[in-house]
Scaffold this motif. Structure first.
Motif, PDB file in Angstrom:
ATOM      1  N   PRO A  26       0.820  -1.209   0.000  1.00  0.00           N
ATOM      2  CA  PRO A  26       0.000   0.000   0.000  1.00  0.00           C
ATOM      3  C   PRO A  26       0.860   1.269   0.000  1.00  0.00           C
ATOM      4  O   PRO A  26       1.940   1.281   0.581  1.00  0.00           O
ATOM      5  CB  PRO A  26      -0.804  -0.102   1.307  1.00  0.00           C
ATOM      6  CG  PRO A  26      -0.133  -1.144   2.124  1.00  0.00           C
ATOM      7  CD  PRO A  26       0.707  -1.981   1.228  1.00  0.00           C
ATOM      8  N   GLY A  27       0.353   2.320  -0.666  1.00  0.00           N
ATOM      9  CA  GLY A  27       1.092   3.573  -0.738  1.00  0.00           C
ATOM     10  C   GLY A  27       0.536   4.490  -1.805  1.00  0.00           C
ATOM     11  O   GLY A  27      -0.406   4.118  -2.512  1.00  0.00           O
ATOM     12  N   ASP A  49      -2.528   3.526   2.132  1.00  0.00           N
ATOM     13  CA  ASP A  49      -1.749   3.186   3.315  1.00  0.00           C
ATOM     14  C   ASP A  49      -2.209   4.049   4.479  1.00  0.00           C
ATOM     15  O   ASP A  49      -1.497   4.956   4.909  1.00  0.00           O
ATOM     16  CB  ASP A  49      -0.263   3.414   3.006  1.00  0.00           C
ATOM     17  CG  ASP A  49       0.628   2.929   4.135  1.00  0.00           C
ATOM     18  OD1 ASP A  49       0.145   2.161   4.994  1.00  0.00           O
ATOM     19  OD2 ASP A  49       1.801   3.337   4.166  1.00  0.00           O
ATOM     20  N   LYS A  56      -8.101   1.583   5.329  1.00  0.00           N
ATOM     21  CA  LYS A  56      -7.963   0.123   5.330  1.00  0.00           C
ATOM     22  C   LYS A  56      -9.125  -0.522   6.095  1.00  0.00           C
ATOM     23  O   LYS A  56      -9.737  -1.486   5.631  1.00  0.00           O
ATOM     24  CB  LYS A  56      -6.627  -0.251   5.985  1.00  0.00           C
ATOM     25  CG  LYS A  56      -6.296  -1.712   5.946  1.00  0.00           C
ATOM     26  CD  LYS A  56      -4.795  -1.916   6.226  1.00  0.00           C
ATOM     27  CE  LYS A  56      -4.372  -3.360   6.036  1.00  0.00           C
ATOM     28  NZ  LYS A  56      -4.522  -4.167   7.252  1.00  0.00           N
TER      29      LYS A  56
END
Ligand code: TXA
Ligand code: MG
Length: 342
Positions: free
Chosen positions: A95-96, A125, A130
């Motif tokens: 993630p990012g 992220d 999330k």
């Protein structure tokens, strides 16, 4: 609905997260923080839910949305295939703050991709993003949670100011960290092409996959951008924005001339330059020595001025290095003109 989830350790079992996820499952739209900017999410598989995003933002229908996913396994559920180079990028950066354009398999609603054969995917992220994605167990289409044409929101207050009466809920997870949007990288052709500079820099990408191309329209304003969203005026504050390219004396002269002509002048400048500039209002946006800080604070600075208060806003320019590419891309799009010292 407004949920404060800033202080808590958040996961998919949190009561606020469950409430937000229930709304999303009922085709409502909910804003949530990501590590870049706040997003406005809706069920990406449902045409009506996605339509609500376009209506709330006042977004043109030909501008496709990014599909947000909870984890890497979900990528294959929305794309046709994952090329080798995309696998490398996924391993290193997700993630990012990186969005990949891949061939769509048609699983998302047609209005998400604005009828294109490709789909944009990203794994944010951020613990709140999330948690929501896991709790609703849906791919969420999510553009930045601003009214179309305004700077992207980096706080829940920005979202509230723009959209409070138009959306079902806002999850407040505090200010976002990166501050500019994700890098959009087209991986649907032979060589990856940057369509929008963002949180992951060209150098970051090249260190992992070798040479990366840049969409011609990012260098030449005459060319038609490949990313539909890049052709619209964006990120603009409420008063005309001028970019000032020159030293501190040049900057001071510009302010003086405008003030003498009776204008109320606002300024956006780094912590290095700001103390030497006197205007009707000076907004600082981090240190020139740390462009990550400037990125983080930029949209808040652009939003700090109200229409009645200023006749013109003058803004410092920054080196196009690293995240400076994204900063100058957004400032150039927001500006009405650039004044360069000769
Ligand atoms: O950091 C971000 O990317 C934020 C957070 C909320 O995730 N989202 C964001 O979304 O900035 P948005 O909708 O404001 O910008 C998405 C950009 C637009 O320029 C759009 O045209 C482009 O991605 N895009 C989406 N799908 C595309 C596709 N299939 N091909 C080319 N460009 C695409
Ligand atoms: Mg946007």
């Amino acid at each position: 609905k407004y949920w404060n989830v800033e202080e808590t350790h958040i996961d998919k079992n949190d009561t606020h997260i469950i409430e937000a996820a229930e709304l999303l499952k009922r085709q409502e739209v909910v804003a949530f923080p990501t590590e870049t900017v706040y997003g406005l999410g809706a069920d990406a598989t449902n045409e009506q839910a996605v339509q609500r995003i376009f209506s709330a933002k006042g977004r043109p229908a030909d501008n496709p949305l990014i599909v947000h996913l909870a984890n890497k396994h979900q990528i294959q559920e929305v794309v046709e295939d994952i090329p080798a180079v995309a696998h490398q990028l996924i391993d290193h950066f997700l993630p990012g703050p990186l969005t990949l354009i891949l061939k769509s398999n048609g699983a998302c609603a047609g209005n998400v991709t604005a009828g294109l054969s490709t789909v944009a995917i990203r794994i944010p992220d951020h613990p709140v993003a999330k948690a929501v994605l896991e709790a609703c167990d849906l791919p969420l289409a999510a553009p930045s949670a601003n009214r179309s044409g305004k700077p992207s929101p980096t706080t829940a207050q920005h979202v509230y100011d723009d959209l409070q009466e138009r959306i079902a809920g806002i999850l407040d997870g505090g200010p976002t960290g990166v501050g500019v949007e994700s890098t959009v990288l087209d991986c649907s052709g032979d060589i990856p092409v940057i369509l929008r500079p963002g949180g992951v820099t060209k150098q970051d990408l090249e260190a992992v996959i070798g040479e990366v191309a840049v969409d011609g329209a990012l260098q030449n304003e005459q060319e038609k951008p490949k990313s539909p969203g890049m052709k619209y005026t964006h990120y603009a504050p409420e008063a005309p924005l001028w970019l000032i390219e020159g030293d501190v004396d040049f900057f001071r002269d510009q302010i003086q001339t405008l003030k003498q002509a009776g204008n109320k002048v606002g300024v956006i400048a780094s912590t290095e330059l700001a103390p030497s500039l006197s205007a009707d209002w000076v907004e600082t946006c981090g240190s020139r020595q740390d462009l990550r800080q400037v990125a983080e604070q930029l949209y808040n600075a652009l939003r700090a001025f109200h229409p009645e208060e200023m006749d013109v806003i003058l803004c410092e320019t920054f080196p196009k290095e690293g995240v400076g590419e994204a900063i100058m891309n957004r400032l150039t799009k927001a500006a009405t003109q650039k004044v360069t010292q000769t």
